[in-house]
Design an enzyme around this catalytic site. Structure first.
Site, PDB file in Angstrom:
ATOM      1  N   HIS A 231       0.824  -1.213   0.000  1.00  0.00           N
ATOM      2  CA  HIS A 231       0.000   0.000   0.000  1.00  0.00           C
ATOM      3  C   HIS A 231       0.860   1.267   0.000  1.00  0.00           C
ATOM      4  CE1 HIS A 231      -3.891   1.994   1.130  1.00  0.00           C
ATOM      5  NE2 HIS A 231      -3.027   2.934   1.467  1.00  0.00           N
ATOM      6  N   GLU A 235       1.375   3.766  -3.367  1.00  0.00           N
ATOM      7  CA  GLU A 235       0.995   5.166  -3.251  1.00  0.00           C
ATOM      8  C   GLU A 235       2.155   6.095  -3.630  1.00  0.00           C
ATOM      9  OE1 GLU A 235      -2.039   6.120  -2.713  1.00  0.00           O
ATOM     10  OE2 GLU A 235      -1.445   8.227  -2.832  1.00  0.00           O
ATOM     11  N   LYS A 238       2.817   5.890  -7.449  1.00  0.00           N
ATOM     12  CA  LYS A 238       1.817   6.619  -8.238  1.00  0.00           C
ATOM     13  C   LYS A 238       2.145   8.116  -8.246  1.00  0.00           C
ATOM     14  CE  LYS A 238      -1.928   5.185  -6.234  1.00  0.00           C
ATOM     15  NZ  LYS A 238      -3.335   5.021  -5.847  1.00  0.00           N
ATOM     16  N   ASN A 239       2.475   8.639  -7.092  1.00  0.00           N
ATOM     17  CA  ASN A 239       2.826  10.064  -6.994  1.00  0.00           C
ATOM     18  C   ASN A 239       4.086  10.390  -7.786  1.00  0.00           C
ATOM     19  OD1 ASN A 239       1.060  11.729  -5.065  1.00  0.00           O
ATOM     20  ND2 ASN A 239       1.287   9.809  -3.983  1.00  0.00           N
TER      21      ASN A 239
HETATM   22  C1  W6P Z   1       6.250  14.472  -6.222  1.00  0.00           C
HETATM   23  C2  W6P Z   1       5.241  14.610  -5.114  1.00  0.00           C
HETATM   24  C3  W6P Z   1       5.416  13.296  -4.416  1.00  0.00           C
HETATM   25  C4  W6P Z   1       4.781  12.783  -3.309  1.00  0.00           C
HETATM   26  C5  W6P Z   1       5.129  11.512  -2.855  1.00  0.00           C
HETATM   27  C6  W6P Z   1       6.088  10.767  -3.517  1.00  0.00           C
HETATM   28  C7  W6P Z   1       6.718  11.276  -4.637  1.00  0.00           C
HETATM   29  C8  W6P Z   1       6.372  12.541  -5.083  1.00  0.00           C
HETATM   30  N1  W6P Z   1       6.875  13.249  -6.181  1.00  0.00           N
HETATM   31  O1  W6P Z   1       6.481  15.313  -7.081  1.00  0.00           O
END
Ligand code: W6P
Length: 387
Positions: A231, A235, A238-239
């Site tokens: 999980h 997450e 994906k970000n």
């Molecule tokens: C980004 C914003 C973020 C949040 C969490 C993990 C990776 C990333 N990259 O630009």
């Protein structure tokens, strides 16, 4: 006996936090009867302390229909469990208890969406004050962490001693005593990549390195909950992917997408997973918002018509994914941090305990300090405003 009376009774006890070591040992050597005797008290303690805490939320929030619904589920489940308090642990009773746990799990399935709905109802029905906002953030972190812990305890019972089977024969209930971190990380990456390609037609690749600092020749494994690790990683990926693709597009770059690099390092104390993207980063003015539960971007409850909509699934934005992922990381005494370079990229760090008996449940306790947090109505900053 009234429900309020039952809540007060159980809420006076602090939860009994377990370690990963004890959970693994219990799955191997314990039995259904011991589990029953432990859980028929421990689950009510954890449920009741959250019900008490819910009572300290802003009164206008407590009046929202969705919040009342969730509160009702907690009450029903507490009542169900309380009915076992004096029963002899016969085979038949234990079977009933196991079924009750499965029922409770089903009943509470959509707690996150429903509370998110309540939070939206609250913000739609009037202005949210700054101290209310910070109380709600404080509450949601505690409440969802408690929920994660309650669900794990229930899974351990139904999968170790009930009819449910673990996902893999080598697992002990919901726990994998030898969770090969690299496999879970790759799995999460591939599934995020699949979503990313479905939405953007392209996706960055993975550059993975592992270092086992204590046993250089061995694969890295720890006792952990694979679904929690999955999980968290899914997450983060994906970000990272969304940022990478959108940043490349915004730069009108025709170069190959920069890969997402992952380092997994196991040392004596920590297992660290470092995820690095070159997705342009986030400015510091937005950095403190990424772990916030938001009422605007919260997941709307899925209705029948919604679930039948087809088309590409957007990669999640800053909804509930990151704050809840951080709770999963923190649950067994780990953590998650995100650091960015605006205009360049983002580094995410996931820390897990490498040693089983250091991996202890991190749980909210409902005490005076918590109450004081809820009663400090007038939030006043003692620094000048940055803006
Ligand atoms: C980004 C914003 C973020 C949040 C969490 C993990 C990776 C990333 N990259 O630009």
């Amino acid at each position: 006996q009234s429900l309020a009376h039952i809540v007060d009774h159980y809420a006076q006890y602090p939860p009994t936090g377990l370690t990963m070591k004890r959970i693994v040992e219990f799955a191997r050597e314990g039995d259904a009867q011991q589990s029953f005797l432990f859980l028929r008290n421990e689950l009510p303690v954890r449920l009741a302390s959250m019900m008490k805490e819910m009572g300290h939320l802003p009164p206008r929030l407590l009046k929202m229909p969705s919040v009342k619904t969730v509160n009702g589920w907690y009450g029903t489940s507490l009542f169900d469990l309380h009915s076992f308090r004096h029963l002899k642990p016969t085979g038949e009773i234990i079977k009933k208890f196991t079924e009750t746990l499965q029922n409770i799990r089903r009943r509470h399935k959509s707690v996150v969406e429903t509370l998110a709905q309540g939070y939206m109802e609250f913000s739609d029905s009037g202005k949210v004050k700054e101290y209310e906002e910070s109380q709600i953030q404080y509450f949601l972190n505690r409440f969802y962490l408690s929920r994660i812990s309650i669900r794990l305890l229930m899974y351990q019972h139904t999968m170790c001693f009930g009819e449910e089977v673990p996902e893999h024969p080598s697992h002990l209930g919901f726990v994998d005593p030898n969770c090969f971190v690299e496999d879970t990380v790759k799995d999460a990456f591939e599934n995020a990549q699949f979503l990313c390609e479905g939405y953007y037609l392209v996706a960055p690749s993975l550059r993975l390195r592992t270092i086992n600092a204590t046993n250089p020749d061995e694969l890295i494994s720890i006792a952990y909950v694979p679904s929690h690790l999955y999980h968290v990683m899914f997450e983060l990926f994906k970000n990272a992917m969304r940022a990478t693709v959108e940043y490349a597009e915004s730069q009108k770059s025709s170069n190959k997408l920069p890969p997402i690099t992952v380092n997994i390092v196991k040392a004596k104390e920590d297992l660290t997973i470092h995820i690095s993207d070159r997705g342009g980063g986030i400015p510091r003015s937005k950095a403190d918002k990424i772990f916030r539960y938001m009422y605007s971007t919260a997941p709307r409850p899925v209705s029948l018509t919604d679930s039948q909509h087809s088309g590409p699934i957007p990669l999640a934005g800053f909804g509930y994914g990151l704050p809840i992922s951080r709770l999963y990381a923190r649950y067994f005494n780990g953590d998650m941090q995100i650091h960015s370079i605006d205009g360049y990229g983002t580094d995410a760090y996931v820390y897990l305990q490498a040693v089983e008996d250091q991996a202890s449940e991190w749980l909210p306790i409902c005490n005076q300090a918590a109450y004081e947090y809820y009663s400090s109505r007038k939030y006043q900053s003692d620094w000048t405003k940055k803006k």
